[in-house]
Design a protein around this motif. Structure first.
Motif, PDB file in Angstrom:
ATOM      1  N   VAL A  15       0.810  -1.213   0.000  1.00  0.00           N
ATOM      2  CA  VAL A  15       0.000   0.000   0.000  1.00  0.00           C
ATOM      3  C   VAL A  15       0.851   1.275   0.000  1.00  0.00           C
ATOM      4  O   VAL A  15       0.419   2.312  -0.523  1.00  0.00           O
ATOM      5  CB  VAL A  15      -1.017  -0.011   1.166  1.00  0.00           C
ATOM      6  CG1 VAL A  15      -0.326   0.219   2.496  1.00  0.00           C
ATOM      7  CG2 VAL A  15      -2.126   1.003   0.947  1.00  0.00           C
ATOM      8  N   GLY A  16       2.051   1.218   0.529  1.00  0.00           N
ATOM      9  CA  GLY A  16       2.936   2.379   0.480  1.00  0.00           C
ATOM     10  C   GLY A  16       3.290   2.756  -0.949  1.00  0.00           C
ATOM     11  O   GLY A  16       3.376   3.944  -1.287  1.00  0.00           O
ATOM     12  N   HIS A  17       3.502   1.759  -1.802  1.00  0.00           N
ATOM     13  CA  HIS A  17       3.763   2.025  -3.214  1.00  0.00           C
ATOM     14  C   HIS A  17       2.536   2.660  -3.862  1.00  0.00           C
ATOM     15  O   HIS A  17       2.650   3.623  -4.622  1.00  0.00           O
ATOM     16  CB  HIS A  17       4.114   0.732  -3.956  1.00  0.00           C
ATOM     17  CG  HIS A  17       5.379   0.091  -3.499  1.00  0.00           C
ATOM     18  ND1 HIS A  17       5.469  -1.243  -3.210  1.00  0.00           N
ATOM     19  CD2 HIS A  17       6.608   0.596  -3.262  1.00  0.00           C
ATOM     20  CE1 HIS A  17       6.702  -1.536  -2.827  1.00  0.00           C
ATOM     21  NE2 HIS A  17       7.411  -0.421  -2.856  1.00  0.00           N
ATOM     22  N   LEU A  18       1.373   2.126  -3.546  1.00  0.00           N
ATOM     23  CA  LEU A  18       0.135   2.671  -4.087  1.00  0.00           C
ATOM     24  C   LEU A  18      -0.051   4.128  -3.661  1.00  0.00           C
ATOM     25  O   LEU A  18      -0.396   4.985  -4.487  1.00  0.00           O
ATOM     26  CB  LEU A  18      -1.053   1.831  -3.612  1.00  0.00           C
ATOM     27  CG  LEU A  18      -2.407   2.178  -4.190  1.00  0.00           C
ATOM     28  CD1 LEU A  18      -2.431   2.002  -5.698  1.00  0.00           C
ATOM     29  CD2 LEU A  18      -3.482   1.334  -3.532  1.00  0.00           C
ATOM     30  N   ASN A  19       0.210   4.427  -2.407  1.00  0.00           N
ATOM     31  CA  ASN A  19       0.104   5.810  -1.916  1.00  0.00           C
ATOM     32  C   ASN A  19       1.102   6.728  -2.611  1.00  0.00           C
ATOM     33  O   ASN A  19       0.787   7.884  -2.906  1.00  0.00           O
ATOM     34  CB  ASN A  19       0.287   5.862  -0.402  1.00  0.00           C
ATOM     35  CG  ASN A  19      -0.889   5.285   0.345  1.00  0.00           C
ATOM     36  OD1 ASN A  19      -2.013   5.268  -0.153  1.00  0.00           O
ATOM     37  ND2 ASN A  19      -0.644   4.781   1.547  1.00  0.00           N
ATOM     38  N   LEU A  20       2.306   6.232  -2.862  1.00  0.00           N
ATOM     39  CA  LEU A  20       3.313   7.010  -3.594  1.00  0.00           C
ATOM     40  C   LEU A  20       2.772   7.395  -4.972  1.00  0.00           C
ATOM     41  O   LEU A  20       2.833   8.562  -5.372  1.00  0.00           O
ATOM     42  CB  LEU A  20       4.611   6.214  -3.742  1.00  0.00           C
ATOM     43  CG  LEU A  20       5.643   6.794  -4.705  1.00  0.00           C
ATOM     44  CD1 LEU A  20       6.243   8.074  -4.145  1.00  0.00           C
ATOM     45  CD2 LEU A  20       6.723   5.778  -5.010  1.00  0.00           C
ATOM     46  N   PHE A  21       2.231   6.419  -5.695  1.00  0.00           N
ATOM     47  CA  PHE A  21       1.703   6.691  -7.034  1.00  0.00           C
ATOM     48  C   PHE A  21       0.521   7.659  -6.979  1.00  0.00           C
ATOM     49  O   PHE A  21       0.418   8.571  -7.794  1.00  0.00           O
ATOM     50  CB  PHE A  21       1.278   5.398  -7.729  1.00  0.00           C
ATOM     51  CG  PHE A  21       2.394   4.421  -7.958  1.00  0.00           C
ATOM     52  CD1 PHE A  21       3.712   4.830  -8.060  1.00  0.00           C
ATOM     53  CD2 PHE A  21       2.123   3.074  -8.073  1.00  0.00           C
ATOM     54  CE1 PHE A  21       4.732   3.923  -8.281  1.00  0.00           C
ATOM     55  CE2 PHE A  21       3.138   2.153  -8.292  1.00  0.00           C
ATOM     56  CZ  PHE A  21       4.443   2.575  -8.396  1.00  0.00           C
ATOM     57  N   LYS A  22      -0.359   7.464  -6.026  1.00  0.00           N
ATOM     58  CA  LYS A  22      -1.534   8.329  -5.887  1.00  0.00           C
ATOM     59  C   LYS A  22      -1.109   9.764  -5.611  1.00  0.00           C
ATOM     60  O   LYS A  22      -1.603  10.705  -6.248  1.00  0.00           O
ATOM     61  CB  LYS A  22      -2.426   7.819  -4.763  1.00  0.00           C
ATOM     62  CG  LYS A  22      -3.687   8.611  -4.575  1.00  0.00           C
ATOM     63  CD  LYS A  22      -4.536   8.017  -3.462  1.00  0.00           C
ATOM     64  CE  LYS A  22      -5.814   8.796  -3.258  1.00  0.00           C
ATOM     65  NZ  LYS A  22      -6.639   8.217  -2.181  1.00  0.00           N
ATOM     66  N   ASN A  23      -0.184   9.957  -4.680  1.00  0.00           N
ATOM     67  CA  ASN A  23       0.291  11.307  -4.351  1.00  0.00           C
ATOM     68  C   ASN A  23       1.052  11.934  -5.510  1.00  0.00           C
ATOM     69  O   ASN A  23       0.890  13.127  -5.797  1.00  0.00           O
ATOM     70  CB  ASN A  23       1.155  11.272  -3.094  1.00  0.00           C
ATOM     71  CG  ASN A  23       0.350  10.947  -1.856  1.00  0.00           C
ATOM     72  OD1 ASN A  23      -0.844  11.215  -1.795  1.00  0.00           O
ATOM     73  ND2 ASN A  23       0.999  10.345  -0.871  1.00  0.00           N
ATOM     74  N   ALA A  24       1.883  11.145  -6.168  1.00  0.00           N
ATOM     75  CA  ALA A  24       2.658  11.664  -7.307  1.00  0.00           C
ATOM     76  C   ALA A  24       1.728  12.072  -8.441  1.00  0.00           C
ATOM     77  O   ALA A  24       1.906  13.122  -9.057  1.00  0.00           O
ATOM     78  CB  ALA A  24       3.661  10.617  -7.782  1.00  0.00           C
TER      79      ALA A  24
END
Length: 74
Positions: A15-24
């Motif tokens: 989920v940390g990777h997913l959050n990175l993509f969402k924020n980016a």
């Protein structure tokens, strides 16, 4: 048009990777993600658990990612 770029190994996608993509993606119009190839991971003295082709496909399937490309060097 603002193009964003981030890179990573994305081994054991979480989920940390997913959050990175969402924020980016929230900071740009188009998000391109570089996925580290297995050879570069080994150069760093590590091994990925998931093969590169599977990792890049996981990243490509994320709705926030517009394009995923191999990352061959630092």
């Amino acid at each position: 048009m603002v193009i964003g770029y981030t890179t990573g190994v994305y081994d054991l996608f979480h989920v940390g990777h997913l959050n990175l993509f969402k924020n980016a993606k929230g900071m740009c119009d188009k998000l391109i993600v570089g996925v580290t190839v297995d050879e570069l991971v080994q150069y760093k003295g590590k091994n990925s658990m998931i093969p590169f082709e599977d990792r890049i496909e996981l990243v490509r399937s994320c709705k926030y990612v517009d394009a995923a490309v191999p990352q061959y060097d630092m």
